[in-house]
Design an enzyme around this catalytic site. Sequence first.
Site, short mmCIF file in Angstrom:
data_model
loop_
_atom_site.label_atom_id
_atom_site.label_comp_id
_atom_site.label_asym_id
_atom_site.label_seq_id
_atom_site.Cartn_x
_atom_site.Cartn_y
_atom_site.Cartn_z
N THR A 193 2.67 -11.61 -8.66
CA THR A 193 3.26 -11.47 -7.37
C THR A 193 2.33 -11.89 -6.17
OG1 THR A 193 4.57 -9.80 -8.48
CG2 THR A 193 4.49 -9.63 -6.07
N ASP B 267 -3.00 5.04 -9.20
CA ASP B 267 -3.15 3.89 -8.27
C ASP B 267 -3.61 4.39 -6.90
OD1 ASP B 267 -2.42 0.99 -7.46
OD2 ASP B 267 -1.69 2.09 -6.06
N LYS C 172 -7.53 3.85 -4.78
CA LYS C 172 -7.51 3.44 -3.56
C LYS C 172 -8.51 4.40 -2.77
CE LYS C 172 -3.30 0.90 -4.04
NZ LYS C 172 -1.87 0.90 -3.81
N GLY D 246 3.79 -5.47 -2.07
CA GLY D 246 4.43 -6.80 -1.95
C GLY D 246 3.64 -7.79 -1.73
N1 HSE Z 1 1.80 -0.82 -7.02
C1 HSE Z 1 1.00 -0.78 -5.81
C2 HSE Z 1 1.89 0.20 -4.69
C3 HSE Z 1 0.87 -2.09 -4.93
O1 HSE Z 1 3.16 0.38 -5.01
O2 HSE Z 1 1.37 0.41 -3.68
C4 HSE Z 1 -0.01 -2.31 -4.03
O3 HSE Z 1 -1.35 -1.76 -4.13
#
Ligand code: HSE
Length: 328
Positions: A13, A200, A204, A302
Site C-alpha cells: 500500500t 502500533d 509510534k 492510508g
Molecule cells: N496501521 C496503521 C494505522 C497504519 O492504522 O495507524 C499507519 O501507521
Amino acid sequence: MKPINVALIGLGTVGCGVFQNIHIHQQRLEELAGTPIRISTIVIENPDKHKKIATKANVTTDINDVLNDPEVDIVFEAIVGKEPAFTYLKKCIQANKHVITANKELFAAHGSELKVLANENHVKIGYEATTAGGIPIIQTIQQLLKANQVQEVQAILNGTTNFILTSIRENNQTFDSALNEAQKLGYAEADPTNDVEGFDALFKLMILSDLIFKKLPEPEYIKRIAVNEVTNDYVNKLLADNKRIKHIATLSYDSSGNLTAKVEPVAITQEHPLYAVEGVNNAVHIKTDIVGELTFTGPGAGAFPTASAMIEDFCRIIEKEQSAIPVI
Ligand code: HSE
C-alpha cells in the site's frame, strides 16, 4: 546534470503510494531538486504477489541490486517488521545512501542507532511516515520547536482503531466489521494484531519519546491496554453521557520524575482536545513550556497520507540550496 536515482523497497500500500506520487508530482519535485528524478530499482519480496506496475525500473527480489549500485542515491523503505528492514537500512546507510522509512516497528526498536549511523556516514534519514501518518509531527518538533521544551504528549496514533471506534459509535457497526472495512481501505496492517492491541501506537510513542526526551521509558513505566474489548453496548452507554472512547497514547513524567508511556482506551468528554478526532484521523496534542498547548491533526493511515510524509522527507533531502528567504 546527474539525475537523482531512487530505489523503493516494498511495493505494498505505502510503496505504491510513493511510486504513484513521485510520478504525479515529478515536475514539482524536479524543480525543487534542480535535476531529473528517476525510480531506478524496486525491491519486492514475492514476484507472484506484487502488483504489476508500468515502470522502466529494475524490479528485483535482490537487495544487492540497490546496495551494489553506486548510482542509487535515495532509498524508500516501506516493508513491515524489524527484519530484514533493519539490515537493509543499515547496509544502505553504510553504502552512503540517504534513507526514508515508514517502518514504525523497526524505528521504535532501532531508530536511535540508525540516526547515529546516518550521521557517521553523512547521509540523511527520514522517518516522518513512521508516526501519525500524514501529520508532519516529526519535522515540526525537529525544526519548528527548538526553543520550546515539550513536557507532555497525548495522542491518537493509530488510524485503524480510531476508525473502528468511530464506526461503532456512528454506525453501530461491530468491531469485526469495522476492522474488516479498515483493512479494505488500506488502514490496517496485513496482520491487524499490532493495531488493535496497541503495539502500533506504542511503537509510534517510543519514536516520539526518543525524539522529544532523547530516551525511552523504562519497561516498568510502559502500559498498554488493547482496544478489542470495547463493546457496542459500552460505546452506546458512553454516548448517552456525551462521552467518546478513544485509544489514547500518553507520554509524560510522573510525580517521581519517571518518564511514562501509556496506550489505553479512555472515555473523554467534549472538553478533551482529542474528542473531535474521528475516523482514520490521528492527532498529537503537546504541552510545551513557551507556547503552551498545540494540537496537530490529520489522516493517520492510508497510502497517500503515508506517502505524503515520505515525499516530504524526500523533498528535504533533494532540495537544492535555496537562496535566503527574501525580505519584503
Ligand atoms: N496501521 C496503521 C494505522 C497504519 O492504522 O495507524 C499507519 O501507521
